[in-house]
Design a protein around this motif. Structure first.
Motif, short mmCIF file in Angstrom:
data_model
loop_
_atom_site.label_atom_id
_atom_site.label_comp_id
_atom_site.label_asym_id
_atom_site.label_seq_id
_atom_site.Cartn_x
_atom_site.Cartn_y
_atom_site.Cartn_z
N UNK B 221 1.06 -1.42 0.15
CA UNK B 221 0.04 0.16 0.12
C UNK B 221 1.08 1.23 0.01
N UNK B 222 1.70 1.12 0.64
CA UNK B 222 2.68 2.50 0.96
C UNK B 222 4.37 1.84 0.83
N UNK B 223 4.71 1.79 -0.31
CA UNK B 223 6.13 1.20 -0.58
C UNK B 223 7.22 2.05 0.14
N UNK B 224 8.13 1.81 0.67
CA UNK B 224 9.28 2.50 1.24
C UNK B 224 10.09 2.97 0.24
N UNK B 225 9.82 4.47 0.03
CA UNK B 225 10.65 5.06 -0.73
C UNK B 225 11.74 6.19 -0.11
N UNK B 226 12.92 6.17 -0.58
CA UNK B 226 13.87 6.97 0.15
C UNK B 226 14.69 7.85 -0.90
N UNK B 227 14.99 9.04 -0.24
CA UNK B 227 15.80 9.96 -1.38
C UNK B 227 17.33 9.69 -1.15
N UNK B 228 18.30 9.44 -1.98
CA UNK B 228 19.56 9.13 -1.53
C UNK B 228 20.41 10.40 -1.98
N UNK B 229 21.11 11.03 -0.99
CA UNK B 229 21.84 12.18 -1.29
C UNK B 229 23.19 11.82 -1.02
N UNK B 230 24.03 12.74 -1.64
CA UNK B 230 25.49 12.56 -1.21
C UNK B 230 25.58 13.23 0.08
N UNK B 231 24.77 14.15 0.63
CA UNK B 231 25.03 14.63 1.88
C UNK B 231 25.11 16.20 1.84
N UNK B 232 25.30 16.74 2.91
CA UNK B 232 24.89 18.15 3.17
C UNK B 232 25.97 19.01 2.13
N UNK B 233 27.01 18.78 1.84
CA UNK B 233 28.05 19.26 1.14
C UNK B 233 27.62 19.49 -0.46
N UNK B 234 26.52 18.63 -0.77
CA UNK B 234 26.17 18.64 -2.10
C UNK B 234 25.41 19.85 -2.36
#
Lengths: 312, 482
Positions: B221-234
């Motif tokens: 019903x609600x798949x687990x979606x994530x946003x992958x970031x290189x981090x704060x310095x991007x």
């Protein structure tokens, strides 16, 4: 809704650093006040602040004489020193910067403003003239931030970990202040009876406990009662007892909480044993040493259980 | 009446709001009239209010400097760019067509390679490109879609027509600023909205979530979606956080994820490992998985490619999608549209000279002073030579570069980028701009109404990238007439 371990760790440290900034400001402010009331020549040295904050090694690197100017400069304006106010504020900011998405938007704005304020004003606030205004501003800004997250965050993991961080830091600070402060005052016994009540009063003030103490216990500030109050008073939100109970309350909704629960119960049992009226100075120190050991195990258990999730 | 509009002329360029004769265009009439009627000094006050709103909202991007990374406030011009809905409908259809064809192309390249076998696109151009990732061969992502989020850059030439300048298929950014720009305009120029019906832009995060959720390998019903970031310095960290928050998804860094023995991807949470279904990847594929790509990457997740190839996790955009995001391949997009869809391209492409072709190269080397020369694989406006704007020594340098490595360069005629009235110190002046709409492609395609308009804030400049001093404008698609 679950929470990333990394994010949980950062909000936990946000709680700790924010509390550390506030309590350091209170401590220096209370001491600053007291010093002015004490006749020349009778003041306890400023090095006591260094000892309370466990900053002896850093202090030794920077100065030979722990006089007012050196100690206050170290604690109030040296952003590089891990025991300083600006350091704690900057660390709090770094932790919010990367967890903005789980916190109310105002938390970032307010912490950022506190950071900018401290960066601009700290250097000017080492001298006596601006010192108090600066310290009180830091305290009140920290209180505003605490008000925001307490009153707007859902009672979810973010709330839980900030609160646990804050209370653990607060309990830790209370035990240090009693340990070093009480030992210092008791060590002077017999020589400066006249100013003892001032010293104990300062100790309470540094914990924001003076008013509460006067109402709850009475107008006479007595050593036994002060220590008991700061440690044991269940209704006072800065007492060690209150902090441990608060942490205990947040543990049940967390998974895999067995170890943390075991340690917190050990801490609470230990604290309950502190009900004698007539401890000696050395006994008190040994007791606090023990208690701090348990608090540190609690920190360890929290880190191991929730911040270091194994796998691949 | 504000005097600063007096004598506003943009010729020989096409202006988005004002005609060559100095009158407001039909769709812009209401807004321009209102802005012109503001008392003198009022515009400056609104400009200051916008700057304050940006600071308060914490809209920022990160710039790398020698003194460390700094967060810069987002540069914003308060006069909106206005596009009539009727024109936009055509653009929208063209973008959808393009996205479909590009995805057919990528899927073909990593599978049967029909278009190469049929000689429509020369095989060596594709297979020797650094954007072609052999690690992706044989994979069939759901719906045959590889480039789920595409940011195509459009520019308008002096002839009034829009041209596609490039398609960004790797990790296009800027969409959060599109949403924030509208928010700021609403705050500082609320009167402008009274007589207009402007298509809203703020449901982008929910459109993005729906598209991503549709890719989930597990029926949930609600798949687990994530946003992958290189981090704060991007540079785009603000946007990563913005999108994660807008989708109610976790914002994760490489270290938050691991691939288990079952080849599934898990995130480390306070509840223990939690399986991830869909990763919206905002990290370059070369850094995504040290096992499959760059070994020295500390940003990535070891084993991620294995999990993706095994169908245990969906990744958007799919690794390898950049094979169609190449300035040489760009030249073949109209053919791709014909080949895969049997249609004629609805949007115009800029005529492109490929330096790898002998006759093209000779023309380019003989006309460097009229052309824009671009490296095939760079983004962010780096390494570009605008022929008419540089000195002879620079042109000679580029001639040598082209002769040394012709495959790596393309050239295009210098476009007369359109302008729009922009608030600058001392009044209102024309500034050049482009437009980056975003196309979401799952089973169906969805296009942002408008997109991010980027403005070259320096007088006469054509460089709109925020990393190089560009600004932005709110972009309106307006229905009916005001």
């Amino acid at each position: 809704m679950t929470m990333l371990s990394r994010v949980a760790e950062r909000v936990y440290w946000l709680g700790r650093y924010l509390e550390r900034a506030e309590s350091t400001a209170r401590l220096v402010d209370a001491y600053h006040h007291m010093v002015m009331d004490i006749p020349r020549g009778s003041q306890p040295g400023w090095d006591i602040l260094v000892r309370i904050l466990d900053a002896q090694p850093i202090a030794d690197e920077r100065f030979r004489v722990a006089n007012e100017a050196n100690v206050v400069r170290l604690l109030v304006s040296e952003a590089e020193a891990s025991c300083s106010l600006p350091y704690a504020i900057q660390a709090a900011r770094e932790n919010v910067r990367t967890t903005r998405d789980v916190l109310p938007e105002e938390v970032w704005e307010l912490v950022n403003e506190l950071y900018l304020f401290a960066r601009e004003q700290a250097d000017k606030s080492v001298g006596r003239r601006h010192r108090q205004a600066f310290l009180q501003e830091v305290v009140s800004r920290a209180q505003v931030i605490n008000g925001v997250w307490r009153n707007t965050l859902c009672r979810d993991h973010a709330y839980r970990f900030i609160k646990i961080g804050q209370l653990l830091e607060r309990a830790d600070m209370a035990t240090r202040i009693i340990d070093v402060g009480a030992a210092d005052i008791l060590g002077r016994e017999g020589t400066q009876q006249a100013i003892d009540h001032l010293l104990w009063g300062t100790l309470l003030k540094s914990q924001s406990a003076l008013g509460a103490y006067l109402r709850q216990v009475g107008p006479v500030v007595e050593p036994d009662c002060v220590v008991r109050f700061v440690f044991m008073e269940p209704s006072f939100p800065r007492s060690v007892h209150f902090c441990l109970r608060g942490i205990r309350q947040e543990l049940p909704p967390l998974k895999h909480n067995e170890e943390a629960l075991r340690v917190i119960e050990r801490a609470r049992r230990k604290l309950r044993r502190f009900d004698r009226q007539d401890w000696e100075r050395d006994e008190l120190h040994a007791f606090i040493d023990d208690l701090q050991g348990v608090l540190s195990s609690l920190h360890g258990a929290i880190c191991d259980t929730w911040f270091r999730v194994d796998g691949a | 009446m504000d005097e600063s509009w007096k004598g506003y002329r943009s010729a020989p360029y096409y202006d988005e709001l004002i005609t060559a004769k100095g009158h407001p265009r039909t769709a812009a009439r209401g807004a321009v009239k209102l802005l012109q009627r503001l008392p003198a000094g009022d515009l400056a006050a609104r400009r200051a209010a916008a700057a304050a709103a940006i600071r308060e909202m914490g809209v920022s991007f990160t710039v790398y400097t020698e003194g460390g990374n700094i967060d810069r406030a987002w540069p914003f011009d308060i006069i909106p760019r206005i596009i009539p809905a009727r024109e936009w409908a055509g653009v929208r259809a063209g973008l959808v067509q393009r996205s479909r064809a590009l995805n057919c192309f990528i899927d073909d390249i990593y599978n049967r390679q029909r278009i190469l076998a049929d000689g429509i696109v020369p095989a060596e151009i594709v297979l020797q490109s650094s954007n072609y990732k052999p690690q992706c061969a044989g994979v069939s992502p759901r719906f045959g879609v590889w480039a789920h989020v595409c940011g195509s850059d459009l520019v308008r030439d002096a002839d009034g027509h829009l041209y596609v300048l490039e398609d960004n298929l790797r990790v296009p950014s800027g969409v959060s600023y599109m949403v924030e720009n509208r928010e700021i305009t609403k705050r500082v120029l609320p009167e402008l909205f009274e007589n207009y019906s402007i298509l809203p832009v703020d449901d982008y995060p929910s459109q993005l979530y729906q598209m991503l959720a549709s890719l989930s390998p597990r029926e949930r019903k609600r798949p687990c979606v994530v946003v992958l970031t290189p981090g704060i310095y991007n540079a785009a960290y603000f946007e990563h956080a913005f999108l994660a928050q807008g989708m109610g998804a976790e914002l994760v860094e490489g270290a938050d994820l691991f691939v288990g023995d079952d080849d599934c991807v898990y995130m480390r949470t306070v509840d223990g490992p939690v399986r991830v279904d869909v990763i919206y990847r905002r990290i370059d594929e070369d850094f995504m998985d040290p096992e499959a790509f760059r070994e020295d990457s500390v940003l990535g997740v070891p084993g991620l490619m294995r999990a993706w190839r095994g169908g245990k996790v969906a990744i958007a955009n799919a690794p390898g999608a950049g094979v169609a995001d190449d300035k040489v391949v760009y030249a073949y997009v109209p053919e791709m549209i014909r080949y895969y869809l049997g249609e004629k391209s609805l949007l115009r492409s800029v005529p492109t000279y490929l330096c790898s072709r002998r006759e093209d190269r000779d023309y380019v080397l003989g006309n460097l002073d009229k052309l824009v020369v671009k490296p095939a694989n760079e983004s962010g406006g780096y390494g570009i030579m605008v022929g008419p704007h540089v000195d002879a020594a620079t042109r000679r340098k580029f001639a040598r570069l082209i002769e040394k490595n012709p495959r790596n360069y393309i050239a295009q005629p210098t476009l007369q980028l359109s302008t729009a009235p922009t608030c600058v110190d001392g009044g209102i002046e024309p500034r050049h701009l482009d437009l980056r709409p975003f196309i979401l492609q799952g089973r169906e395609a969805w296009v942002t109404p408008g997109g991010l308009t980027r403005v070259a804030m320096v007088k006469g400049s054509l460089v709109v990238n925020s990393s190089q001093g560009g600004g932005s404008k709110d972009t309106w698609i307006v229905e009916g007439r005001a």
